[in-house]
Design a protein around this motif. Structure first.
Motif, PDB file in Angstrom:
ATOM      1  N   GLY A  95       0.729  -1.269   0.075  1.00  0.00           N
ATOM      2  CA  GLY A  95       0.046   0.018  -0.088  1.00  0.00           C
ATOM      3  C   GLY A  95       0.992   1.275  -0.090  1.00  0.00           C
ATOM      4  N   VAL A  96       2.247   1.152  -0.634  1.00  0.00           N
ATOM      5  CA  VAL A  96       2.907   2.381  -0.651  1.00  0.00           C
ATOM      6  C   VAL A  96       2.321   3.385  -1.557  1.00  0.00           C
ATOM      7  N   ASP A  97       2.046   4.781  -0.897  1.00  0.00           N
ATOM      8  CA  ASP A  97       1.627   5.632  -1.865  1.00  0.00           C
ATOM      9  C   ASP A  97       2.244   6.807  -1.555  1.00  0.00           C
ATOM     10  N   ILE A  98       3.505   6.955  -1.194  1.00  0.00           N
ATOM     11  CA  ILE A  98       4.321   8.199  -1.196  1.00  0.00           C
ATOM     12  C   ILE A  98       5.220   7.968  -2.638  1.00  0.00           C
ATOM     13  N   PRO A  99       5.662   9.044  -3.107  1.00  0.00           N
ATOM     14  CA  PRO A  99       6.460   8.984  -4.214  1.00  0.00           C
ATOM     15  C   PRO A  99       7.782   7.911  -3.805  1.00  0.00           C
ATOM     16  N   ILE A 100       8.054   7.249  -5.213  1.00  0.00           N
ATOM     17  CA  ILE A 100       9.090   6.446  -4.888  1.00  0.00           C
ATOM     18  C   ILE A 100      10.072   6.782  -6.253  1.00  0.00           C
ATOM     19  N   VAL A 101      11.237   6.816  -5.969  1.00  0.00           N
ATOM     20  CA  VAL A 101      12.436   7.197  -6.782  1.00  0.00           C
ATOM     21  C   VAL A 101      13.356   6.074  -6.716  1.00  0.00           C
ATOM     22  N   ALA A 102      13.953   5.505  -7.969  1.00  0.00           N
ATOM     23  CA  ALA A 102      14.675   4.457  -8.071  1.00  0.00           C
ATOM     24  C   ALA A 102      15.855   4.686  -8.870  1.00  0.00           C
ATOM     25  N   VAL A 103      16.950   3.974  -8.765  1.00  0.00           N
ATOM     26  CA  VAL A 103      17.985   3.736  -9.652  1.00  0.00           C
ATOM     27  C   VAL A 103      18.018   2.243  -9.893  1.00  0.00           C
ATOM     28  N   LEU A 104      18.478   1.838 -11.209  1.00  0.00           N
ATOM     29  CA  LEU A 104      18.838   0.486 -11.235  1.00  0.00           C
ATOM     30  C   LEU A 104      20.278   0.075 -10.903  1.00  0.00           C
ATOM     31  N   GLY A 105      20.255  -1.256 -10.400  1.00  0.00           N
ATOM     32  CA  GLY A 105      21.725  -1.740 -10.096  1.00  0.00           C
ATOM     33  C   GLY A 105      22.182  -2.813 -11.490  1.00  0.00           C
ATOM     34  N   ASN A 106      23.434  -3.211 -11.001  1.00  0.00           N
ATOM     35  CA  ASN A 106      23.805  -4.099 -11.921  1.00  0.00           C
ATOM     36  C   ASN A 106      23.125  -5.410 -12.023  1.00  0.00           C
ATOM     37  N   HIS A 107      22.612  -5.894 -10.966  1.00  0.00           N
ATOM     38  CA  HIS A 107      21.831  -7.133 -11.053  1.00  0.00           C
ATOM     39  C   HIS A 107      20.443  -6.800 -12.167  1.00  0.00           C
ATOM     40  N   ASP A 108      19.763  -5.568 -12.114  1.00  0.00           N
ATOM     41  CA  ASP A 108      18.855  -5.177 -12.914  1.00  0.00           C
ATOM     42  C   ASP A 108      19.287  -5.077 -14.374  1.00  0.00           C
ATOM     43  N   HIS A 109      20.400  -5.099 -14.756  1.00  0.00           N
ATOM     44  CA  HIS A 109      20.900  -5.337 -15.947  1.00  0.00           C
ATOM     45  C   HIS A 109      21.124  -6.612 -16.709  1.00  0.00           C
ATOM     46  N   HIS A 110      21.357  -7.609 -15.470  1.00  0.00           N
ATOM     47  CA  HIS A 110      21.848  -8.881 -16.049  1.00  0.00           C
ATOM     48  C   HIS A 110      21.139  -9.408 -17.144  1.00  0.00           C
ATOM     49  N   ALA A 111      19.993  -9.447 -17.221  1.00  0.00           N
ATOM     50  CA  ALA A 111      19.212 -10.016 -18.246  1.00  0.00           C
ATOM     51  C   ALA A 111      19.112  -9.150 -19.694  1.00  0.00           C
ATOM     52  N   GLY A 112      19.674  -8.011 -19.517  1.00  0.00           N
ATOM     53  CA  GLY A 112      19.414  -7.139 -20.795  1.00  0.00           C
ATOM     54  C   GLY A 112      18.108  -6.533 -21.126  1.00  0.00           C
ATOM     55  N   ARG A 113      17.388  -6.454 -20.032  1.00  0.00           N
ATOM     56  CA  ARG A 113      15.845  -6.307 -20.719  1.00  0.00           C
ATOM     57  C   ARG A 113      15.390  -5.023 -19.701  1.00  0.00           C
ATOM     58  N   THR A 114      16.553  -3.865 -19.526  1.00  0.00           N
ATOM     59  CA  THR A 114      16.119  -2.854 -18.678  1.00  0.00           C
ATOM     60  C   THR A 114      15.167  -2.080 -19.246  1.00  0.00           C
ATOM     61  N   ALA A 115      14.832  -1.874 -20.338  1.00  0.00           N
ATOM     62  CA  ALA A 115      13.739  -1.273 -21.013  1.00  0.00           C
ATOM     63  C   ALA A 115      12.406  -1.486 -20.387  1.00  0.00           C
TER      64      ALA A 115
END
Lengths: 51, 253
Positions: B60-80
């Motif tokens: 139920g998080v409804d405050i603003p959420i800001v993120a960056v990706l990490g190396n794991h988020d790049h592993h599959a090559g599907r960042t888009a």
């Protein structure tokens, strides 16, 4: 070819099997933990003032 | 009083369903903004990003959420696809870019990028020799330049500015990690960019065995917030009261 990548220094299939056997013996009874598993959540914690 | 919650390296995968949501159930009451410092997924698969989105929704998080990706988020090559899924869930993903959020009576600017490795002054990689080494260092330079430009762009529009990274900008927050892997955990070029452009605090992740607190050579506080480091669902930092801005007085005479 340098010594550390020579096939002569690689473990044979029999040696690998022996290594696996020893590792199994040493780790028997222990749970293998995935280090990437997310920790159980603990919401309470001090607030640090950055003012 | 403006409170930001920060966490990194939640590494959501199929076997961690429910754990993130459980820890963030009361987040709305405790913080005004949530920062996610990369490695949100285990391997960067879109299905894992869907799980992250579901965890945030279930909490139920409804405050603003800001993120960056990490190396794991790049592993599959599907960042888009990952960024698209997170965006649909209301998460603003920064990549050499910035955003502003109005919280607690102040405007908080967040400039973010993943960052990259290379090491720290005196023990750092240089763009010399093989093309692969030049590419490695140039990738860090590109990340640092993107962060610098994002900070410069957001600063005039914000009361407080946060630099959000995955990789570390200083070695202090790596204390506890093996010295041999420091060059793969961060780069001094990131700290140079932050000190040159200016920020109030830096939040990063990636160093699971590191330390929480550090400071850039320019005196800006750095906080490393992987879950294994902070040992809780998130860390809360208080940015204080909004600064009263006075309109410039025209010179007379």
């Amino acid at each position: 070819m340098t010594a550390w990548c020579s096939p002569a220094t690689a473990a044979t299939p029999a040696q690998r099997a022996a290594i696996v056997e020893v590792v199994d013996e040493l780790t028997g009874g222990y749970e293998v933990v995935n280090e990437m598993a997310v920790l159980s959540a603990d919401e309470d914690g001090p607030v640090e003032e950055l003012t | 009083m403006t409170r930001i919650a920060a966490v990194a390296d939640i590494h959501v995968g199929a076997d961690s369903v429910g754990r993130v949501a459980a820890g963030m159930r009361h987040l709305n009451e405790r913080a005004d903004l949530l920062l996610l410092g990369g490695d949100l997924t285990r391997c960067g698969e879109p299905i894992e990003a869907e799980l992250v989105a579901r965890e945030l929704a279930d909490a139920g998080v409804d405050i603003p959420i800001v993120a960056v990706l990490g190396n794991h988020d790049h592993h599959a090559g599907r960042t888009a696809e990952v960024v698209g899924i997170l965006g649909d869930a209301g998460v603003v993903v920064l990549d050499g870019s910035a955003t502003t959020v109005g919280v607690g009576g102040m405007t908080v600017g967040i400039a973010g990028t993943k960052g990259f490795g290379g090491g720290f002054a005196g023990a750092n990689a240089t763009a010399f020799g093989e093309p692969a080494m030049k590419a490695f260092v140039n990738e860090t330079r590109r990340e640092a330049a993107g962060l610098h430009d994002a900070l410069v762009a957001v600063r005039p529009r914000a009361d407080r500015v946060i630099a959000l990274l995955h990789y570390a900008p200083v070695p202090e927050t790596l204390r506890g990690e093996r010295l041999e892997i420091y060059p793969f955990l961060g780069s001094h070029l990131l700290a140079e960019a932050i000190d040159t452009a200016g920020a109030d605090v830096v939040v990063h992740g990636h160093a699971h065995n590191g330390s929480e607190r550090g400071v850039t050579p320019g005196g800006i506080r750095v906080r490393n917030v992987p879950q294994p480091v902070i040992q809780r669902a998130y860390r809360i930092y208080d940015l204080g009261e909004p600064t009263v801005r006075e309109a410039p007085v025209a010179a007379t005479g």
